[in-house]
Design a protein around this motif. Structure first.
Motif, PDB file in Angstrom:
ATOM      1  N   TRP A  53      -4.377   0.100  13.635  1.00 34.54           N
ATOM      2  CA  TRP A  53      -3.220   0.962  13.155  1.00 34.54           C
ATOM      3  C   TRP A  53      -2.948   1.885  14.642  1.00 34.54           C
ATOM      4  O   TRP A  53      -3.703   2.360  15.387  1.00 34.54           O
ATOM      5  N   TRP A  59      -9.022  -2.159   1.424  1.00 37.86           N
ATOM      6  CA  TRP A  59      -9.148  -1.243   2.634  1.00 37.86           C
ATOM      7  C   TRP A  59      -9.501   0.123   2.139  1.00 37.86           C
ATOM      8  O   TRP A  59     -10.005   0.775   2.870  1.00 37.86           O
ATOM      9  N   TRP A 103      -2.405  -5.258   0.330  1.00 36.98           N
ATOM     10  CA  TRP A 103      -3.420  -4.178   0.396  1.00 36.98           C
ATOM     11  C   TRP A 103      -3.708  -3.993  -1.383  1.00 36.98           C
ATOM     12  O   TRP A 103      -2.947  -4.345  -2.163  1.00 36.98           O
ATOM     13  N   TYR A 152     -11.927  -0.188  10.371  1.00 39.88           N
ATOM     14  CA  TYR A 152     -10.847   0.465  11.009  1.00 39.88           C
ATOM     15  C   TYR A 152     -11.121   0.812  12.292  1.00 39.88           C
ATOM     16  O   TYR A 152     -11.869   1.826  12.711  1.00 39.88           O
ATOM     17  N   ASP A 169       0.943  -1.092   0.214  1.00 39.09           N
ATOM     18  CA  ASP A 169       0.196  -0.028  -0.093  1.00 39.09           C
ATOM     19  C   ASP A 169       0.859   1.321   0.041  1.00 39.09           C
ATOM     20  O   ASP A 169       1.900   1.211   0.306  1.00 39.09           O
ATOM     21  N   GLU A 170       0.417   2.396  -0.452  1.00 42.25           N
ATOM     22  CA  GLU A 170       0.767   3.758  -0.291  1.00 42.25           C
ATOM     23  C   GLU A 170       2.277   3.874  -0.505  1.00 42.25           C
ATOM     24  O   GLU A 170       3.166   4.194   0.235  1.00 42.25           O
TER      25      GLU A 170
HETATM   26  C1  ACM Z   1      -3.661   0.977   4.972  1.00 48.63           C
HETATM   27  O1  ACM Z   1      -4.347   1.606   5.934  1.00 48.63           O
HETATM   28  N1  ACM Z   1      -2.398   1.923   4.692  1.00 48.63           N
HETATM   29  C2  ACM Z   1      -3.673  -0.372   4.604  1.00 48.63           C
END
Ligand code: ACM
Ligand code: ZN
Length: 541
Positions: free
Chosen positions: A479, A404, A387, A429, A337-338
């Motif tokens: 997270w 996600w 992801w 989340y 991801d990202e």
């Molecule tokens: C994510 O929340 N960056 C997978």
């Protein structure tokens, strides 16, 4: 008096003989809600002399009897019940019956409680373990009833709707001690959650010992300090070093502990982005060769692994080699991801790779990167999960997608016949606020109260029945940018994980939030005894 009314009164009268004044008072409060519950008359008492028998003998019989005994010890101050092998049930005992011929999914079970005793039957040890979790929830949870373990006579038939019933934990933004990870797994298994997604590497810390690359923990597990306040606006740091990692021995202990609770641990090793801690340890992994620093604030960083250098892939394979030896999981999470592409655009080696491989752009370079990781995992008999950005530029064969950024990634993957785990930010989340932010500790944002999680349906309506088969399940993500302590993690996760457990276990048509809250009222009494620091936001109504 008509016949039906007469019968109803007769039943009520006979129930009152058994100590019930009305059938209303018989409440079975199991979370997640079982597929079918039939309440019978009478009850069974567990006391210190009750024995546990099983018709099979292996590590599994030890795991499952331990689950019963651990609860009795913790909750009722019992001595462990005696247990042994026995082919047939014996009156007055708890009988664990493994019946491989039983037509039930491996996590399904039947439980019958009657005056004669308790029988739990399943086609696999997983089901017996879940039958025991149900048995535990049949035991009293009220402090005033703890002197007697009186079980209502019932017949329950139960099995899960989804195979992937997950909970994630980011131990990189804030390190969490091993003892807490074990508790986290315990609490998951209480809720029949079976997949622990262990997020082990990040910009802000590398948390798993890799013997071939010792700097990952010597350098990468430590950051100088941490941002105070909101990642969006704050420029203040705490000046306090933060560090921590799990040795390979710790990891083995966690994986074994989880396997005894029928929880699979899926490790996540992030690539090519969210990798600053790795780059700080081994700067040659980046496009510019650094120097790099383990991140001290939150967000997405431009410095990512270089996709042009062969040495990057040697590193990844070396790391994964050790990861595979520690985690038996079929799926290995590689993040994905990202990953900003800015450095790749400027890097001659990344550009050369694009040219040599005939790739269209940096998105296809990301796909090339993930496909190489996927091929390596496949060559070792494992599968890649990542992801939903791993859809960019084309999915690797066999790759599963964790959706996600909403559900579109999951839908696209299922339509391409790839397996999917749904974790949309909107519903899954658990780092979002769960109540009025004014009344809550600082969180990353969002608003995901218990009811919203409970309302989540993992199979999007747009999928055909055939495509829907690719939805393996759903998962809650935790997270920890704003969770410095284990107590805070528990506060964000419970009771939300209980709501999620029902989303992934029980049939869609069976879910009723008001009724769930009633059952949750019983479950939180167990949380109290176990010392889980759950949020009361949805309960204080
Ligand atoms: C994510 O929340 N960056 C997978
Ligand atoms: Zn590069």
């Amino acid at each position: 008096m008509n016949y039906i009314k007469f019968m109803a009164l007769t039943i009520l009268a006979s129930l009152s003989l058994f100590g019930f004044t009305s059938s209303e008072e018989i409440e079975i409060n199991i979370i997640p809600k079982p597929v079918s519950v039939k309440i019978n008359q009478g009850h069974f008492l567990i006391d210190q002399k009750t024995k546990i028998f099983y018709n099979f003998e292996s590590d599994h019989s030890t795991n499952i009897t331990s689950a019963i005994n651990n609860h009795l010890i913790k909750f009722f101050s019992f001595e462990p019940l005696q247990h042994s092998f026995l082919r047939e049930p014996k009156k007055g005992s708890i009988f664990l019956k493994l019946n491989r011929a039983l037509k039930m999914p491996k996590e399904g079970y039947r439980i019958e409680i009657s005056k004669r005793g308790v029988t739990i039957e399943a086609s696999a040890p997983n089901g017996l373990f879940y039958g025991v979790q149900t048995l535990i929830q049949m035991m009293p949870a009220d402090a005033e009833k703890l002197n007697e373990i009186k079980l209502q006579s019932v017949q329950i038939v139960d099995f899960p709707r989804f195979d992937w019933r997950g909970l994630h934990l980011d131990v990189c933004r804030h390190f969490m001690p091993k003892e807490f990870i074990l508790k986290y797994i315990d609490y998951m298994s209480m809720h029949k959650l079976n997949t622990f997604h262990f997020h082990l590497t990040e910009d802000q810390g590398w948390r798993i010992e890799i013997k071939k690359y010792p700097l990952l923990t010597e350098v990468g597990s430590k950051r100088e300090e941490t941002l105070i306040g909101s990642g969006r606006s704050s420029k203040q740091y705490d000046g306090v070093p933060h560090s921590g990692f799990y040795t390979q021995e710790d990891i083995k202990e966690i994986v074994e502990y989880a396997s005894k609770r029928y929880v699979n641990v899926v490790p996540e090793i992030e690539m090519p982005g969210h990798a600053l801690a790795a780059l700080a340890s081994y700067p040659h992994l980046g496009c510019t060769s650094g120097p790099y620093k383990v991140a001290t604030r939150w967000g997405v960083f431009d410095d990512v692994m270089c996709a042009g250098k062969e040495s990057t892939f040697e590193f990844i394979e070396g790391v994964l080699e050790e990861v595979l030896a520690l985690f038996p999981s079929e799926y290995i999470h590689i993040g994905g991801d990202e990953c900003p592409k800015t450095k790749w655009v400027e890097c001659p080696l990344c550009q050369k790779r694009i040219e040599q491989e005939g790739l269209k752009d940096e998105h296809e370079l990301q796909s090339y990167f993930i496909q190489r990781a996927g091929k390596f995992l496949n060559s070792k008999g494992r599968k890649l999960i990542g992801w939903d950005e791993i859809l960019e530029g084309g999915l690797a064969p066999n790759a599963a997608v964790m959706s996600w950024r909403g559900v579109d990634g999951g839908i696209a993957a299922a339509k391409q016949s790839h397996f999917v785990v749904m974790t949309p930010g909107s519903h899954c989340y658990f780092d979002h606020y769960q109540s009025d932010p004014q009344t809550q500790p600082l969180a990353i944002g969002g608003f995901t109260p218990l009811e919203k999680i409970y309302s989540y349906e993992p199979v999007p309506e747009t999928l055909s029945q055939d495509e829907a088969r690719f939805i393996m399940g759903a998962q809650g993500n935790v997270w920890t940018e704003y969770m410095k302590t284990t107590e805070h993690v528990e506060f964000m996760v419970y009771p939300r994980a209980a709501a999620l457990s029902e989303v992934v276990w029980s049939e869609k048509g069976e879910r009723d939030y008001t009724e769930f809250l009633k059952r949750l009222g019983e479950q939180v009494k167990r949380y109290d005894v176990y010392g889980i620091n759950y949020s009361k936001a949805a309960l204080d109504k």
